[in-house]
Design a protein around this motif. Structure first.
Motif, PDB file in Angstrom:
ATOM      1  N   GLU A  49     -42.623 123.679 107.985  1.00 52.26           N
ATOM      2  CA  GLU A  49     -44.052 123.460 108.267  1.00 52.26           C
ATOM      3  C   GLU A  49     -44.591 122.246 107.506  1.00 52.26           C
ATOM      4  O   GLU A  49     -45.652 121.738 107.826  1.00 52.26           O
ATOM      5  N   GLU A  50     -43.870 121.834 106.485  1.00 51.74           N
ATOM      6  CA  GLU A  50     -44.311 120.709 105.654  1.00 51.74           C
ATOM      7  C   GLU A  50     -43.477 119.459 105.918  1.00 51.74           C
ATOM      8  O   GLU A  50     -43.504 118.516 105.139  1.00 51.74           O
ATOM      9  N   ILE A  51     -42.735 119.493 107.020  1.00 50.14           N
ATOM     10  CA  ILE A  51     -41.757 118.428 107.240  1.00 50.14           C
ATOM     11  C   ILE A  51     -42.408 117.057 107.414  1.00 50.14           C
ATOM     12  O   ILE A  51     -41.786 116.017 107.164  1.00 50.14           O
ATOM     13  N   TRP A  52     -43.685 117.046 107.784  1.00 48.15           N
ATOM     14  CA  TRP A  52     -44.397 115.764 107.919  1.00 48.15           C
ATOM     15  C   TRP A  52     -44.263 114.936 106.634  1.00 48.15           C
ATOM     16  O   TRP A  52     -44.137 113.718 106.674  1.00 48.15           O
ATOM     17  N   ASN A  53     -44.253 115.643 105.497  1.00 45.78           N
ATOM     18  CA  ASN A  53     -44.216 114.994 104.190  1.00 45.78           C
ATOM     19  C   ASN A  53     -42.898 114.234 103.992  1.00 45.78           C
ATOM     20  O   ASN A  53     -42.873 113.150 103.400  1.00 45.78           O
ATOM     21  N   LEU A  54     -41.814 114.806 104.530  1.00 47.59           N
ATOM     22  CA  LEU A  54     -40.515 114.137 104.416  1.00 47.59           C
ATOM     23  C   LEU A  54     -40.458 112.925 105.350  1.00 47.59           C
ATOM     24  O   LEU A  54     -39.857 111.899 105.012  1.00 47.59           O
ATOM     25  N   PHE A  55     -41.093 113.019 106.510  1.00 54.46           N
ATOM     26  CA  PHE A  55     -41.208 111.853 107.392  1.00 54.46           C
ATOM     27  C   PHE A  55     -42.021 110.754 106.695  1.00 54.46           C
ATOM     28  O   PHE A  55     -41.700 109.580 106.769  1.00 54.46           O
ATOM     29  N   PHE A  56     -43.072 111.168 106.026  1.00 56.12           N
ATOM     30  CA  PHE A  56     -43.951 110.227 105.320  1.00 56.12           C
ATOM     31  C   PHE A  56     -43.173 109.463 104.237  1.00 56.12           C
ATOM     32  O   PHE A  56     -43.226 108.233 104.175  1.00 56.12           O
ATOM     33  N   VAL A  57     -42.425 110.181 103.411  1.00 59.91           N
ATOM     34  CA  VAL A  57     -41.693 109.479 102.342  1.00 59.91           C
ATOM     35  C   VAL A  57     -40.538 108.639 102.903  1.00 59.91           C
ATOM     36  O   VAL A  57     -40.188 107.602 102.340  1.00 59.91           O
ATOM     37  N   PHE A  58     -39.988 109.067 104.047  1.00 63.17           N
ATOM     38  CA  PHE A  58     -38.973 108.231 104.694  1.00 63.17           C
ATOM     39  C   PHE A  58     -39.621 106.906 105.127  1.00 63.17           C
ATOM     40  O   PHE A  58     -39.024 105.837 104.996  1.00 63.17           O
ATOM     41  N   GLY A  59     -40.860 106.997 105.594  1.00 62.92           N
ATOM     42  CA  GLY A  59     -41.613 105.788 105.939  1.00 62.92           C
ATOM     43  C   GLY A  59     -41.815 104.888 104.734  1.00 62.92           C
ATOM     44  O   GLY A  59     -41.698 103.659 104.835  1.00 62.92           O
TER      45      GLY A  59
END
Lengths: 187, 145
Positions: free
Chosen positions: A60-70
């Motif tokens: 549910e918090e995976i957006w955060n991992l996409f964000f740091v990958f960015g």
């Protein structure tokens, strides 16, 4: 124009752009700005046996991992397309002080004379690279946030616990940089 | 089901884009620089104080406007921000993080950006930060809060 972008950006450009990340993430998906939580989600997603602290639905918090990958990609893009070839422009007092510790190469954004694979084996390098990293991960989780979650997001929402945390970040940093670090880098 | 999953991946791409923008600002304003962090903690430059101060100011105005104008997300959801509750961890943990910040010259965001710039040894710092987070998760009940 590109030449201008390649120069180091002044604070009054960078600061407001960082501040804008707060409303952008809220408006895109009601996401609170925060980066250190990504370290927690990495633990929750990778650990085979999870202590209770990491037992939650990290997907549910995976957006955060996409964000740091960015953020990682942003670093890559900056260095390949927008690289500033000039050495970093520092306060002469810092340059003089660092010269005492044999830090003399200012061509890179970090002191590559300490932050390199070889120096991992030295006590000085180990403390700066490994112990420092451990304290960052441990401290941010213990404080429930880092510079982004507390200092930017928390203060934007006028949360006083975030002010306490931010003051402690600064106090810890001031003590370390002025009173302890000089001994470590002269090792 | 598989379609839904695909949508989430595409839905999350927007956060990659915000991250890229943010990472570029980090590098170009030299916030990821160990030297700039040393200058800040030694009061030798205004740069980092200017960055953090103006970021907070823009953040405060933005959050105030979002609440005041009752702005919704692009998906039409209401925006709510969870309040932070105080515990002693913000003091002890905050000091620990401050120590680490001055040593590594990086808070968590810059770690990712630095690895992107090719400072590959910072990968070890990131792994170490994950281990620190893990250690907190294990020791949590024994630590004062």
């Amino acid at each position: 124009m590109l030449e201008l972008i390649k120069q180091p950006w002044p604070w009054y450009v960078a600061g407001p752009l960082i501040g804008l990340t707060v409303p952008i993430l809220l408006i895109l998906g009601n996401k609170p700005f925060g980066i250190s939580s990504s370290l927690k989600h990495i633990c929750a997603s990778c650990l085979p046996v999870r202590p209770s602290y990491f037992q939650y639905n990290w997907k549910e918090e995976i957006w955060n991992l996409f964000f740091v990958f960015g953020i990682f990609l942003g670093g890559l893009i900056s260095v390949t397309l927008l690289n500033n070839p000039n050495p970093i422009d520092l306060n002469p007092a810092l340059v003089t002080e660092l010269a005492k510790y044999n830090i003399t190469d200012f061509s890179s954004i970090i002191p590559t004379q300490i932050f390199n694979w070889h120096s991992l084996l030295s006590l000085k390098g180990f403390i700066l690279i490994v112990v420092g990293g451990f304290l960052v991960g441990f401290g941010t989780r213990y404080a429930e946030g880092c510079t982004s979650g507390h200092t930017i997001m928390g203060l934007s929402n006028l949360q006083w616990p975030s002010l306490v945390a931010s003051i402690c970040f600064m106090v810890g940093g001031i003590i370390m940089a002025n009173f302890i670090l000089p001994f470590i880098i002269s090792l | 089901m598989s379609k839904n999953r695909e949508l989430t991946w595409i839905g999350n791409l927007k956060y990659v884009i915000v991250g890229i923008f943010f990472g570029i600002v980090f590098v170009k304003a030299e916030i990821i620089s160990w030297y700039r962090i040393q200058e800040m903690f030694r009061f030798q430059a205004f740069h980092m104080y200017g960055v953090i101060g103006s970021a907070v100011l823009v953040g405060i105005i933005s959050v105030w406007l979002i609440k005041r104008l009752n702005i919704k997300t692009i998906g039409g959801e209401p925006i709510s921000i969870a309040p932070k509750s105080f515990n002693k961890g913000q003091v002890y943990g905050g000091l620990c993080f401050g120590f680490g910040w001055a040593l590594t010259g990086a808070c968590p965001g810059p770690l990712y950006a630095l690895i992107g710039t090719g400072a590959s040894v910072i990968l070890i710092t990131l792994i170490s930060a994950v281990l620190g987070t893990m250690a907190y998760g294990v020791l949590r009940d024994k630590l004062p809060h």
